[in-house]
Every structure is written in C-alpha cells, then in structure tokens.
Design a protein around this motif. Structure first.
Motif, PDB file in Angstrom:
ATOM      1  N   TYR A   8       0.844  -1.189   0.000  1.00 50.42           N
ATOM      2  CA  TYR A   8       0.000   0.000   0.000  1.00 50.42           C
ATOM      3  C   TYR A   8       0.880   1.239   0.000  1.00 50.42           C
ATOM      4  O   TYR A   8       2.059   1.182   0.336  1.00 50.42           O
ATOM      5  CB  TYR A   8      -0.918   0.025   1.227  1.00 50.42           C
ATOM      6  CG  TYR A   8      -1.886  -1.137   1.269  1.00 50.42           C
ATOM      7  CD1 TYR A   8      -3.114  -1.048   0.653  1.00 50.42           C
ATOM      8  CD2 TYR A   8      -1.553  -2.321   1.908  1.00 50.42           C
ATOM      9  CE1 TYR A   8      -4.006  -2.102   0.672  1.00 50.42           C
ATOM     10  CE2 TYR A   8      -2.428  -3.386   1.930  1.00 50.42           C
ATOM     11  CZ  TYR A   8      -3.650  -3.272   1.319  1.00 50.42           C
ATOM     12  OH  TYR A   8      -4.529  -4.321   1.333  1.00 50.42           O
ATOM     13  N   THR A   9       0.282   2.367  -0.344  1.00 52.55           N
ATOM     14  CA  THR A   9       1.000   3.637  -0.354  1.00 52.55           C
ATOM     15  C   THR A   9       0.417   4.555   0.713  1.00 52.55           C
ATOM     16  O   THR A   9      -0.795   4.708   0.808  1.00 52.55           O
ATOM     17  CB  THR A   9       0.892   4.317  -1.727  1.00 52.55           C
ATOM     18  OG1 THR A   9       1.394   3.437  -2.719  1.00 52.55           O
ATOM     19  CG2 THR A   9       1.688   5.600  -1.764  1.00 52.55           C
ATOM     20  N   ALA A  10       1.292   5.151   1.493  1.00 57.86           N
ATOM     21  CA  ALA A  10       0.880   6.116   2.517  1.00 57.86           C
ATOM     22  C   ALA A  10       1.582   7.444   2.247  1.00 57.86           C
ATOM     23  O   ALA A  10       2.726   7.464   1.784  1.00 57.86           O
ATOM     24  CB  ALA A  10       1.237   5.610   3.905  1.00 57.86           C
ATOM     25  N   THR A  11       0.901   8.533   2.528  1.00 54.56           N
ATOM     26  CA  THR A  11       1.472   9.863   2.354  1.00 54.56           C
ATOM     27  C   THR A  11       1.847  10.416   3.720  1.00 54.56           C
ATOM     28  O   THR A  11       1.016  10.461   4.623  1.00 54.56           O
ATOM     29  CB  THR A  11       0.468  10.804   1.664  1.00 54.56           C
ATOM     30  OG1 THR A  11       0.081  10.233   0.413  1.00 54.56           O
ATOM     31  CG2 THR A  11       1.080  12.168   1.421  1.00 54.56           C
ATOM     32  N   VAL A  12       3.095  10.836   3.852  1.00 52.28           N
ATOM     33  CA  VAL A  12       3.597  11.413   5.096  1.00 52.28           C
ATOM     34  C   VAL A  12       3.790  12.910   4.872  1.00 52.28           C
ATOM     35  O   VAL A  12       4.512  13.324   3.969  1.00 52.28           O
ATOM     36  CB  VAL A  12       4.926  10.760   5.533  1.00 52.28           C
ATOM     37  CG1 VAL A  12       5.430  11.391   6.819  1.00 52.28           C
ATOM     38  CG2 VAL A  12       4.760   9.267   5.687  1.00 52.28           C
ATOM     39  N   LYS A  13       3.135  13.714   5.700  1.00 51.33           N
ATOM     40  CA  LYS A  13       3.233  15.169   5.611  1.00 51.33           C
ATOM     41  C   LYS A  13       4.264  15.621   6.648  1.00 51.33           C
ATOM     42  O   LYS A  13       4.000  15.600   7.844  1.00 51.33           O
ATOM     43  CB  LYS A  13       1.863  15.779   5.872  1.00 51.33           C
ATOM     44  CG  LYS A  13       1.809  17.261   5.723  1.00 51.33           C
ATOM     45  CD  LYS A  13       0.379  17.735   5.940  1.00 51.33           C
ATOM     46  CE  LYS A  13       0.386  19.015   6.702  1.00 51.33           C
ATOM     47  NZ  LYS A  13      -0.932  19.446   7.117  1.00 51.33           N
ATOM     48  N   LEU A  14       5.422  16.033   6.172  1.00 52.57           N
ATOM     49  CA  LEU A  14       6.504  16.452   7.061  1.00 52.57           C
ATOM     50  C   LEU A  14       6.468  17.949   7.351  1.00 52.57           C
ATOM     51  O   LEU A  14       6.971  18.395   8.378  1.00 52.57           O
ATOM     52  CB  LEU A  14       7.855  16.078   6.440  1.00 52.57           C
ATOM     53  CG  LEU A  14       8.055  14.585   6.185  1.00 52.57           C
ATOM     54  CD1 LEU A  14       9.271  14.361   5.322  1.00 52.57           C
ATOM     55  CD2 LEU A  14       8.170  13.835   7.493  1.00 52.57           C
ATOM     56  N   HIS A  15       5.898  18.704   6.428  1.00 51.85           N
ATOM     57  CA  HIS A  15       5.799  20.162   6.534  1.00 51.85           C
ATOM     58  C   HIS A  15       4.614  20.553   5.681  1.00 51.85           C
ATOM     59  O   HIS A  15       4.146  19.760   4.860  1.00 51.85           O
ATOM     60  CB  HIS A  15       7.107  20.790   6.005  1.00 51.85           C
ATOM     61  CG  HIS A  15       7.191  22.269   6.173  1.00 51.85           C
ATOM     62  ND1 HIS A  15       6.831  23.134   5.173  1.00 51.85           N
ATOM     63  CD2 HIS A  15       7.586  23.048   7.202  1.00 51.85           C
ATOM     64  CE1 HIS A  15       7.011  24.382   5.575  1.00 51.85           C
ATOM     65  NE2 HIS A  15       7.463  24.351   6.813  1.00 51.85           N
ATOM     66  N   ARG A  16       4.117  21.755   5.823  1.00 44.72           N
ATOM     67  CA  ARG A  16       2.941  22.156   5.053  1.00 44.72           C
ATOM     68  C   ARG A  16       3.204  22.092   3.552  1.00 44.72           C
ATOM     69  O   ARG A  16       2.293  21.927   2.759  1.00 44.72           O
ATOM     70  CB  ARG A  16       2.457  23.538   5.455  1.00 44.72           C
ATOM     71  CG  ARG A  16       3.394  24.624   5.032  1.00 44.72           C
ATOM     72  CD  ARG A  16       3.020  26.041   5.320  1.00 44.72           C
ATOM     73  NE  ARG A  16       1.768  26.337   5.926  1.00 44.72           N
ATOM     74  CZ  ARG A  16       1.406  27.526   6.319  1.00 44.72           C
ATOM     75  NH1 ARG A  16       2.231  28.531   6.174  1.00 44.72           N
ATOM     76  NH2 ARG A  16       0.252  27.757   6.862  1.00 44.72           N
ATOM     77  N   VAL A  51       5.872  20.015   2.286  1.00 46.05           N
ATOM     78  CA  VAL A  51       6.681  18.827   2.008  1.00 46.05           C
ATOM     79  C   VAL A  51       5.876  17.573   2.344  1.00 46.05           C
ATOM     80  O   VAL A  51       5.556  17.317   3.501  1.00 46.05           O
ATOM     81  CB  VAL A  51       7.993  18.848   2.828  1.00 46.05           C
ATOM     82  CG1 VAL A  51       8.835  17.624   2.519  1.00 46.05           C
ATOM     83  CG2 VAL A  51       8.777  20.113   2.550  1.00 46.05           C
ATOM     84  N   LYS A  52       5.564  16.818   1.286  1.00 47.96           N
ATOM     85  CA  LYS A  52       4.871  15.542   1.456  1.00 47.96           C
ATOM     86  C   LYS A  52       5.660  14.483   0.707  1.00 47.96           C
ATOM     87  O   LYS A  52       6.241  14.764  -0.339  1.00 47.96           O
ATOM     88  CB  LYS A  52       3.452  15.612   0.890  1.00 47.96           C
ATOM     89  CG  LYS A  52       2.546  16.546   1.624  1.00 47.96           C
ATOM     90  CD  LYS A  52       1.175  16.573   1.002  1.00 47.96           C
ATOM     91  CE  LYS A  52       0.290  17.596   1.716  1.00 47.96           C
ATOM     92  NZ  LYS A  52      -1.000  17.737   1.080  1.00 47.96           N
TER      93      LYS A  52
END
Length: 147
Positions: free
Chosen positions: A126-134, A136-137
C-alpha cells in the motif's frame, strides 16, 4: 468574516493563515475553542510582524523536512498483522502502526501527519502519504505481511 488561525485545521487552513469563514462558524466554534482570532486591522499588523520574525525559522524547518523527505523517499516499510489463510487481515493496518514502524526506523512522525488512500485490510503493498511540513509531502510504500 476574516479570522487568523491559531492551529492547523483540516480542510480550512494552516496555522497563521488568514481565511474567510461564515460568521456562525467563526463566532460559535473557532473563536470560543481558541482555534482562531478575529482578523481586525491591529491583529493583522501583529500577525504580519510575527510572520516576518518567524520566516527564518520556517526556512530552517522546511530544509530539515526536505532532508527527511529525501531519506524517506523510495523506502519500504514492513508491518506484520494477523491474517487468515485467504490473506484477509483481522482488523486493518492504520496510521498508528505506520507511525510505530517509522519510529523504529528513526523517523519521528506523528500519526496525524500520515494518511492512506485506501484501507489496508488485506496482505499486500500500500502507499501512505507522510506530511513532514505544510509544503513537504512524501509517499512511502507499506508492505503488510502475515505474522
């Protein structure tokens, strides 16, 4: 009604954004909960000054997030789950388990900053999206295997 957000609010805006909302939503929910303040001319001036002072710190935080994104990009994480013989998982893999897997690898990411496009209810990738900064994803690959 214009307001200045004090916190990130999903589907509305990020901290320190000036947004326009309906009067009732602003007066009855956002302002009493402490999530926003009314955007008066004096509040806008104070807000502009605070943003100028914070710009340098934001740039440093964004650069750190970009470095973490470079190391995370292309990585695959394996999460074990109890599954039946047909490949169905008992329950599902959620953001809590993904955050724990990231923490084990040395990446400190809060679970609220992780989102999945589809629920992981079967074994597979599966693919997950990680939001590190407003701004930067990064997308990471999650492989769900049977324990």
């Amino acid at each position: 009604m214009e307001i200045i957000l004090k916190e990130d609010i999903q589907n509305l805006g990020h901290k320190n954004d000036i947004v326009t909302v309906k009067n009732g939503y602003g007066r009855n929910y956002l302002i009493p909960q402490g999530l926003a303040i009314l955007a008066t001319p004096s509040a806008k001036k104070v807000h502009a000054e605070n943003l100028r002072q914070r710009a340098h710190k934001e740039e440093k935080i964004k650069n750190e997030a970009l470095e973490v994104a470079k190391t995370l990009e292309g990585k695959s994480f394996t999460i074990g789950a109890k599954a039946s013989s047909t490949g169905k998982i008992f329950g599902s893999v959620n953001t809590i388990q993904i955050a724990e897997a990231l923490t084990k690898e040395g990446f400190n990411v809060e679970r609220k900053n992780i989102s999945m496009k589809e629920d992981a209810k079967e074994l597979g990738t599966y693919t997950a999206t990680v939001k590190l900064h407003r701004e930067v994803k990064v997308d990471i690959s999650i492989e769900v295997v049977a324990e």
